[in-house]
Every structure is written in structure tokens, then in C-alpha cells.
Design a protein around this motif. Structure first.
Motif, short mmCIF file in Angstrom:
data_model
loop_
_atom_site.label_atom_id
_atom_site.label_comp_id
_atom_site.label_asym_id
_atom_site.label_seq_id
_atom_site.Cartn_x
_atom_site.Cartn_y
_atom_site.Cartn_z
N ILE A 187 0.87 -0.99 0.23
CA ILE A 187 0.06 -0.55 -0.11
C ILE A 187 0.82 1.49 0.06
CG2 ILE A 187 -0.13 0.20 2.77
CD1 ILE A 187 -3.56 0.76 1.52
N GLY A 188 2.15 1.24 0.45
CA GLY A 188 3.38 2.13 0.54
C GLY A 188 3.57 2.92 -0.80
N THR A 189 3.89 1.59 -1.29
CA THR A 189 3.74 2.25 -2.63
C THR A 189 2.99 3.02 -3.48
OG1 THR A 189 5.88 -0.14 -2.76
CG2 THR A 189 5.01 1.01 -5.12
N LYS A 190 1.39 2.40 -3.40
CA LYS A 190 1.18 2.37 -4.37
C LYS A 190 0.40 4.12 -3.71
CE LYS A 190 -0.99 -0.69 -6.70
NZ LYS A 190 -0.81 -1.36 -7.75
N ILE A 191 -0.08 4.41 -2.54
CA ILE A 191 0.36 5.29 -2.11
C ILE A 191 1.29 6.45 -2.52
CG2 ILE A 191 0.47 6.67 -0.45
CD1 ILE A 191 -1.24 4.97 1.53
N VAL A 192 2.45 6.64 -2.95
CA VAL A 192 3.26 7.34 -3.60
C VAL A 192 3.01 7.67 -4.80
CG1 VAL A 192 5.51 7.26 -4.26
CG2 VAL A 192 4.90 6.78 -1.67
N ASP A 193 2.70 6.14 -5.04
CA ASP A 193 2.01 6.50 -6.82
C ASP A 193 1.36 7.44 -7.38
OD1 ASP A 193 4.51 4.82 -7.98
OD2 ASP A 193 3.25 3.03 -7.50
N GLU A 194 0.26 7.33 -6.80
CA GLU A 194 -1.30 8.33 -6.39
C GLU A 194 -0.59 9.08 -5.98
OE1 GLU A 194 -3.67 7.33 -8.65
OE2 GLU A 194 -3.03 6.05 -8.30
N LEU A 195 0.16 9.45 -5.03
CA LEU A 195 0.49 10.77 -3.88
C LEU A 195 1.30 11.98 -5.75
CD1 LEU A 195 0.03 10.66 -0.65
CD2 LEU A 195 -1.22 11.66 -2.72
N LYS A 196 1.91 11.07 -6.30
CA LYS A 196 3.06 12.14 -7.06
C LYS A 196 2.21 12.21 -8.12
CE LYS A 196 5.23 8.41 -9.29
NZ LYS A 196 6.54 6.76 -9.50
N ILE A 225 0.49 15.84 -6.26
CA ILE A 225 1.27 16.86 -5.40
C ILE A 225 2.96 17.11 -6.20
CG2 ILE A 225 0.00 16.75 -4.05
CD1 ILE A 225 2.52 15.21 -1.72
N ASP A 226 3.14 17.96 -5.79
CA ASP A 226 5.00 18.32 -6.72
C ASP A 226 5.66 18.20 -5.44
OD1 ASP A 226 4.30 18.83 -8.99
OD2 ASP A 226 3.02 20.55 -9.41
N GLN A 227 5.43 17.26 -4.33
CA GLN A 227 6.56 18.00 -3.26
C GLN A 227 7.05 15.80 -2.83
OE1 GLN A 227 6.23 21.56 -2.97
NE2 GLN A 227 7.65 20.55 -1.43
N ASP A 228 8.09 15.93 -2.40
CA ASP A 228 8.33 14.23 -2.40
C ASP A 228 7.58 14.04 -1.44
OD1 ASP A 228 10.74 13.96 -4.19
OD2 ASP A 228 11.60 14.83 -3.08
N VAL A 229 7.26 12.61 -1.55
CA VAL A 229 6.30 11.86 0.09
C VAL A 229 7.90 10.58 0.19
CG1 VAL A 229 4.34 10.61 -0.38
CG2 VAL A 229 4.38 12.64 -1.52
N VAL A 230 7.39 10.31 1.03
CA VAL A 230 8.13 8.97 1.64
C VAL A 230 7.37 8.17 2.78
CG1 VAL A 230 10.36 10.16 1.57
CG2 VAL A 230 8.68 10.18 3.92
N VAL A 238 13.87 7.54 -5.26
CA VAL A 238 14.18 6.32 -5.02
C VAL A 238 14.83 6.72 -4.31
CG1 VAL A 238 12.92 5.47 -6.93
CG2 VAL A 238 14.77 6.06 -7.32
N SER A 239 15.85 7.62 -4.44
CA SER A 239 17.55 7.71 -3.81
C SER A 239 17.20 7.17 -2.26
CB SER A 239 18.29 8.51 -4.39
OG SER A 239 17.86 9.66 -3.55
N ARG A 240 15.62 7.41 -1.92
CA ARG A 240 15.67 7.32 -0.14
C ARG A 240 15.50 5.80 0.64
NH1 ARG A 240 12.93 12.53 2.63
NH2 ARG A 240 14.29 11.75 3.79
N ILE A 241 15.03 4.70 -0.44
CA ILE A 241 14.34 3.70 0.05
C ILE A 241 15.34 3.31 0.56
CG2 ILE A 241 13.70 2.37 -1.54
CD1 ILE A 241 11.84 3.40 -2.90
N ASN A 242 15.16 2.18 1.53
CA ASN A 242 15.80 1.74 2.39
C ASN A 242 17.37 2.44 3.40
OD1 ASN A 242 14.84 -1.13 1.95
ND2 ASN A 242 16.05 -0.72 0.29
N GLN A 243 16.36 4.00 3.76
CA GLN A 243 17.32 4.60 4.66
C GLN A 243 16.58 4.38 6.00
OE1 GLN A 243 18.21 8.73 2.94
NE2 GLN A 243 19.62 7.49 1.58
#
Length: 112
Positions: free
Chosen positions: A7-16, A19-24, A38-43
Motif C-alpha cells: 500500500i505504501g508504494t500505491k500511496i506514493v504512486d498516487e500522490l506523486k 502533489i509536487d513534493q517528495d513523499v515517503v 527512490v534514492s531514499r528507499i531503505n534509508q
């Protein structure tokens, strides 16, 4: 069982799209599992741990971003199901640019 990774991936895909901001989306251990950057994944995101502990939205100020590991200026909101934080969703940006999204994210919590 609730699959935050899916669901996190789906949320990010829909929000991008909206909105014009980065979402995590961050898991209950504080690791970013989905992001528009994507450079922030696993951080590790130290601010998410605080938001989950306090069960409230936290504004990540410039000062906190300089002090906490993996944090950028913005806000994070814990995702709570049955009074248990299961993760965090966050938006990166200056307060004046992202404050309009905070209420949207608070409404999202009502659907969990």
C-alpha cells in the motif's frame, strides 16, 4: 494482515500524480519503504520513530533535519491502526509549501 509495503508504494504512486513534493512511506522500524525519491528507499528516518512514539504529526524543521538521521524538512504523520502505529507517511518541503497537505494526510488516517 496489512501490507504496508504494497500500500505504501500505491500511496506514493498516487500522490506523486497530485502533489509536487517528495513523499515517503516509512515502516514501523523507521526505514523508508516507498518514496518519490527512490534514492531514499531503505534509508533510516529518525523522525518517523519519534512520530510513532508520540502518535502525532511532527514537523521536521531545518533544525531537526540537521540533527536527526535521514530527516529532511517537512512533516511526518504516523499511520495508526487500532491505536498501534504501523508506519509513517511524510512530505518533504518548506512549511509554506506543504502545510496544505497536512489536513489531507490527517483525513487519510480516518480511513485506516
Amino acid at each position: 494482515m496489512f501490507d504496508l509495503q504494497f500500500i505504501g508504494t500505491k500511496i506514493v504512486d498516487e500522490l506523486k500524480k497530485l502533489i509536487d513534493q517528495d513523499v515517503v512511506v516509512i515502516d514501523h522500524n523507521g526505514f523508508i519503504i516507498a518514496s518519490t525519491d527512490v534514492s531514499r528507499i531503505n534509508q533510516f528516518h529518525e523522525g518517523s520513530i519519534l512520530a510513532m512514539k508520540n502518535k502525532q504529526v511532527m514537523h521536521m524543521t531545518k533544525e531537526l533535519a540537521s540533527r536527526l538521521k535521514g530527516v529532511r524538512e517537512g512533516f511526518v504523520m504516523p499511520l495508526i491502526i487500532e491505536d498501534t502505529p504501523i508506519g509513517v507517511i511524510g512530505v518533504t518541503g518548506k512549511p509554506s509549501e506543504i502545510e496544505k497537505y497536512e489536513n489531507l494526510f490527517k483525513e487519510l488516517q480516518n480511513y485506516l
